[in-house]
Every structure is written in structure tokens, then in C-alpha cells.
Design a protein around this motif. Structure first.
Motif, PDB file in Angstrom:
ATOM      1  N   ALA A  26       0.846  -1.192   0.000  1.00 45.43           N
ATOM      2  CA  ALA A  26       0.000   0.000   0.000  1.00 45.43           C
ATOM      3  C   ALA A  26       0.882   1.243   0.000  1.00 45.43           C
ATOM      4  CB  ALA A  26      -0.918   0.001   1.213  1.00 45.43           C
ATOM      5  N   THR A  27       0.540   2.177  -0.844  1.00 46.73           N
ATOM      6  CA  THR A  27       1.218   3.477  -0.884  1.00 46.73           C
ATOM      7  C   THR A  27       0.268   4.481  -1.513  1.00 46.73           C
ATOM      8  OG1 THR A  27       3.103   4.738  -1.723  1.00 46.73           O
ATOM      9  CG2 THR A  27       2.375   2.895  -3.067  1.00 46.73           C
ATOM     10  N   ASP A  28       0.364   5.703  -1.083  1.00 49.48           N
ATOM     11  CA  ASP A  28      -0.480   6.757  -1.643  1.00 49.48           C
ATOM     12  C   ASP A  28       0.142   7.409  -2.871  1.00 49.48           C
ATOM     13  OD1 ASP A  28      -2.406   6.392   0.328  1.00 49.48           O
ATOM     14  OD2 ASP A  28      -1.452   7.810   1.686  1.00 49.48           O
ATOM     15  N   LEU A  29       1.323   6.968  -3.251  1.00 53.25           N
ATOM     16  CA  LEU A  29       1.994   7.574  -4.395  1.00 53.25           C
ATOM     17  C   LEU A  29       1.287   7.214  -5.693  1.00 53.25           C
ATOM     18  CD1 LEU A  29       5.687   6.931  -3.338  1.00 53.25           C
ATOM     19  CD2 LEU A  29       4.450   9.103  -3.299  1.00 53.25           C
ATOM     20  N   PRO A  30       1.248   8.154  -6.633  1.00 53.56           N
ATOM     21  CA  PRO A  30       0.560   7.880  -7.898  1.00 53.56           C
ATOM     22  C   PRO A  30       1.388   6.945  -8.792  1.00 53.56           C
ATOM     23  CG  PRO A  30       1.585  10.034  -7.978  1.00 53.56           C
ATOM     24  CD  PRO A  30       1.767   9.522  -6.568  1.00 53.56           C
ATOM     25  N   PRO A  31       0.727   6.263  -9.726  1.00 49.83           N
ATOM     26  CA  PRO A  31       1.429   5.381 -10.652  1.00 49.83           C
ATOM     27  C   PRO A  31       2.584   6.056 -11.395  1.00 49.83           C
ATOM     28  CG  PRO A  31      -0.915   4.966 -10.789  1.00 49.83           C
ATOM     29  CD  PRO A  31      -0.725   6.176  -9.898  1.00 49.83           C
ATOM     30  N   SER A  32       2.475   7.337 -11.666  1.00 51.50           N
ATOM     31  CA  SER A  32       3.555   8.033 -12.385  1.00 51.50           C
ATOM     32  C   SER A  32       4.861   8.029 -11.594  1.00 51.50           C
ATOM     33  CB  SER A  32       3.152   9.469 -12.715  1.00 51.50           C
ATOM     34  OG  SER A  32       2.878  10.186 -11.518  1.00 51.50           O
ATOM     35  N   ILE A  33       4.786   7.999 -10.272  1.00 45.54           N
ATOM     36  CA  ILE A  33       5.981   7.911  -9.424  1.00 45.54           C
ATOM     37  C   ILE A  33       6.442   6.461  -9.303  1.00 45.54           C
ATOM     38  CG2 ILE A  33       6.874   8.252  -7.065  1.00 45.54           C
ATOM     39  CD1 ILE A  33       6.376  10.889  -8.482  1.00 45.54           C
ATOM     40  N   LEU A  34       5.500   5.524  -9.167  1.00 43.76           N
ATOM     41  CA  LEU A  34       5.828   4.116  -8.949  1.00 43.76           C
ATOM     42  C   LEU A  34       6.352   3.409 -10.189  1.00 43.76           C
ATOM     43  CD1 LEU A  34       2.667   3.205  -6.855  1.00 43.76           C
ATOM     44  CD2 LEU A  34       4.968   3.711  -5.991  1.00 43.76           C
ATOM     45  N   TRP A  35       5.811   3.744 -11.360  1.00 42.64           N
ATOM     46  CA  TRP A  35       6.132   3.029 -12.599  1.00 42.64           C
ATOM     47  C   TRP A  35       7.633   2.921 -12.872  1.00 42.64           C
ATOM     48  CZ3 TRP A  35       3.904  -0.483 -15.285  1.00 42.64           C
ATOM     49  CH2 TRP A  35       4.316  -0.762 -16.580  1.00 42.64           C
ATOM     50  N   PRO A  36       8.400   3.983 -12.761  1.00 41.33           N
ATOM     51  CA  PRO A  36       9.840   3.849 -13.028  1.00 41.33           C
ATOM     52  C   PRO A  36      10.544   2.851 -12.102  1.00 41.33           C
ATOM     53  CG  PRO A  36       9.211   6.160 -13.025  1.00 41.33           C
ATOM     54  CD  PRO A  36       8.031   5.380 -12.520  1.00 41.33           C
ATOM     55  N   TYR A  37      10.038   2.658 -10.898  1.00 43.70           N
ATOM     56  CA  TYR A  37      10.645   1.696  -9.969  1.00 43.70           C
ATOM     57  C   TYR A  37      10.430   0.253 -10.433  1.00 43.70           C
ATOM     58  CZ  TYR A  37      11.951   5.228  -6.600  1.00 43.70           C
ATOM     59  OH  TYR A  37      12.558   6.293  -5.978  1.00 43.70           O
ATOM     60  N   LEU A  38       9.521   0.040 -11.363  1.00 47.60           N
ATOM     61  CA  LEU A  38       9.277  -1.287 -11.927  1.00 47.60           C
ATOM     62  C   LEU A  38       9.939  -1.477 -13.290  1.00 47.60           C
ATOM     63  CD1 LEU A  38       5.460  -1.705 -11.185  1.00 47.60           C
ATOM     64  CD2 LEU A  38       7.402  -2.509  -9.819  1.00 47.60           C
ATOM     65  N   THR A  39      10.328  -0.386 -13.940  1.00 44.04           N
ATOM     66  CA  THR A  39      10.764  -0.489 -15.338  1.00 44.04           C
ATOM     67  C   THR A  39      12.158   0.060 -15.631  1.00 44.04           C
ATOM     68  OG1 THR A  39       9.676   1.625 -15.847  1.00 44.04           O
ATOM     69  CG2 THR A  39       8.381  -0.394 -16.187  1.00 44.04           C
ATOM     70  N   ASP A  40      12.710   0.857 -14.771  1.00 47.77           N
ATOM     71  CA  ASP A  40      14.010   1.482 -15.010  1.00 47.77           C
ATOM     72  C   ASP A  40      15.105   0.681 -14.305  1.00 47.77           C
ATOM     73  OD1 ASP A  40      16.352   3.081 -14.870  1.00 47.77           O
ATOM     74  OD2 ASP A  40      15.175   4.920 -14.925  1.00 47.77           O
ATOM     75  N   PRO A  41      16.074   0.136 -15.050  1.00 55.66           N
ATOM     76  CA  PRO A  41      17.116  -0.684 -14.423  1.00 55.66           C
ATOM     77  C   PRO A  41      17.871   0.028 -13.302  1.00 55.66           C
ATOM     78  CG  PRO A  41      17.327  -0.761 -16.810  1.00 55.66           C
ATOM     79  CD  PRO A  41      16.256   0.239 -16.490  1.00 55.66           C
ATOM     80  N   VAL A  42      18.070   1.322 -13.423  1.00 55.71           N
ATOM     81  CA  VAL A  42      18.786   2.060 -12.383  1.00 55.71           C
ATOM     82  C   VAL A  42      17.989   2.034 -11.078  1.00 55.71           C
ATOM     83  CG1 VAL A  42      19.644   4.341 -11.694  1.00 55.71           C
ATOM     84  CG2 VAL A  42      20.011   3.522 -14.037  1.00 55.71           C
ATOM     85  N   LEU A  43      16.688   2.253 -11.161  1.00 52.77           N
ATOM     86  CA  LEU A  43      15.853   2.233  -9.957  1.00 52.77           C
ATOM     87  C   LEU A  43      15.615   0.807  -9.463  1.00 52.77           C
ATOM     88  CD1 LEU A  43      13.316   5.041 -10.884  1.00 52.77           C
ATOM     89  CD2 LEU A  43      15.222   5.158  -9.262  1.00 52.77           C
ATOM     90  N   LEU A  44      15.465  -0.148 -10.370  1.00 51.15           N
ATOM     91  CA  LEU A  44      15.315  -1.549  -9.955  1.00 51.15           C
ATOM     92  C   LEU A  44      16.554  -2.026  -9.210  1.00 51.15           C
ATOM     93  CD1 LEU A  44      13.597  -2.880 -13.167  1.00 51.15           C
ATOM     94  CD2 LEU A  44      12.694  -3.171 -10.852  1.00 51.15           C
ATOM     95  N   ARG A  45      17.718  -1.595  -9.654  1.00 51.63           N
ATOM     96  CA  ARG A  45      18.973  -1.983  -8.998  1.00 51.63           C
ATOM     97  C   ARG A  45      19.045  -1.488  -7.557  1.00 51.63           C
ATOM     98  NH1 ARG A  45      22.063  -0.012 -12.647  1.00 51.63           N
ATOM     99  NH2 ARG A  45      21.884  -1.797 -14.016  1.00 51.63           N
ATOM    100  N   ALA A  46      18.194  -0.562  -7.197  1.00 50.33           N
ATOM    101  CA  ALA A  46      18.179  -0.025  -5.834  1.00 50.33           C
ATOM    102  C   ALA A  46      17.370  -0.889  -4.865  1.00 50.33           C
ATOM    103  CB  ALA A  46      17.618   1.397  -5.839  1.00 50.33           C
ATOM    104  N   TRP A  47      16.498  -1.803  -5.404  1.00 46.64           N
ATOM    105  CA  TRP A  47      15.640  -2.563  -4.490  1.00 46.64           C
ATOM    106  C   TRP A  47      15.290  -3.980  -4.927  1.00 46.64           C
ATOM    107  CZ3 TRP A  47      10.761  -4.491  -5.623  1.00 46.64           C
ATOM    108  CH2 TRP A  47      10.200  -4.059  -6.821  1.00 46.64           C
TER     109      TRP A  47
END
Length: 173
Positions: A26-47
Motif C-alpha cells: 500500500a502506498t499513496d503515491l501515484p502510478p507516475s511515481i511508482l512506474w519507473p521503480y518497476l521499469t528502469d534498471p537504475v531504480l530496480l537496482r536499488a531494491w
């Protein structure tokens, strides 16, 4: 909040339905903020333990790996709808991410659902790291054997007791 506490207290609303393991964050953040954490290798590498070799923007195979020194493996991007849905293979399993309001859901279709407790524990660790990052906290990625130091064994045993049909992994006897 200490990451060990965050991991232990994270409610992922985890359910095993047949061979599909369902987790949510659960998070109140909008999909526009969350989407890169699922699709960008740089952000995925963080978690995440899944890091593709390119930004995921279209359905096609990618090379992915957990760590940069690992041998890459082929992962098929099966579905992608910007800021809504991403489905890809992860080894023999399929991972489907959905952005909902509020939050992120992950549905894993498992070839070996009797080991879902292992996946549930691992993803709880990873999602707690993601949650920390989304809240602006500096947090190192915790994957693989490093998760053992952050409560993974206890989580795995908890899920083994809670999820139906769980077994010990073959190397555990």
C-alpha cells in the motif's frame, strides 16, 4: 525506521491461491511515481533482484540479472501498459506487477508453489526496501544471501506456516 523493523512490520497482504502468490504494498503515491521503480534498471537496482538490461517500454525479451557480475538470463516481457501493468518471466515463473490506487500488487505464477514461502519472504524484504526508498529514506538493496541478516529466515518460517501446502526446499531435507 530501522530497516529490520520495517521488514518485520511490512504488511504485504500475502495470499497463495493455487500456484499464484499475491503480494501487495500500500502506498499513496501515484502510478507516475511508482512506474519507473518497476521499469528502469537504475531504480530496480536499488531494491529488486530483477534488473533488466534496458528500460522496460515494450514487449520483447531482455537480458536480466540480479547482480552486475552474474551471468544474464533471458526474460520475456509479456505485457506492458505504462503506469498500469508489467508482466515478465523470472526464471520458470511469471511476475505480474499492477499499479492500483493505492499501491502496487505483485502476482507470481509459480512452477513450484510449494516453495511460495521462500518467494514471499524474499519479496517482503525487497518491498520494504522499496517502501523506504519511496519515503525518501536512504537504504541499500537487500537481496540474495544478504537477506538472511535482515529477518528472512523468520519470515520464511512464518509464511511456511501461513500459506497452504508449503514444504522445505530440497536442500533443507
Amino acid at each position: 525506521m530501522d530497516i529490520r523493523d520495517r521488514i518485520a512490520q511490512l504488511n504485504t497482504d500475502t495470499v497463495l491461491d493455487g500456484n499464484v502468490l499475491h503480494l501487495s504494498l500500500a502506498t499513496d503515491l501515484p502510478p507516475s511515481i511508482l512506474w519507473p521503480y518497476l521499469t528502469d534498471p537504475v531504480l530496480l537496482r536499488a531494491w529488486s533482484p530483477y534488473v533488466p538490461d534496458r528500460v522496460l517500454t515494450f514487449e520483447e525479451s531482455v537480458l536480466a540479472r540480479e547482480n552486475s557480475a552474474d551471468e544474464p538470463y533471458l526474460s520475456q516481457i509479456m505485457e506492458i501498459k505504462a503506469e498500469e501493468t508489467l508482466a515478465h518471466t523470472w526464471g520458470d515463473d511469471t511476475v505480474r506487477w499492477s499499479l492500483t490506487n493505492p499501491g502496487i500488487t505483485c502476482d507470481m505464477t509459480l512452477q513450484e508453489p510449494k516453495y511460495a514461502s521462500y518467494y514471499a519472504a524474499g519479496w517482503q524484504v525487497c518491498l520494504a526496501v522499496l517502501q523506504a526508498l519511496l519515503e525518501g529514506d536512504k537504504q541499500e538493496r537487500i537481496i540474495g544471501m544478504d537477506a538472511m541478516k535482515y529477518g528472512w529466515p523468520e519470515l520464511q518460517k512464518k509464511y511456511q506456516a501461513e500459506l497452504p501446502g508449503q514444504e522445505a526446499a530440497p536442500d533443507e531435507g
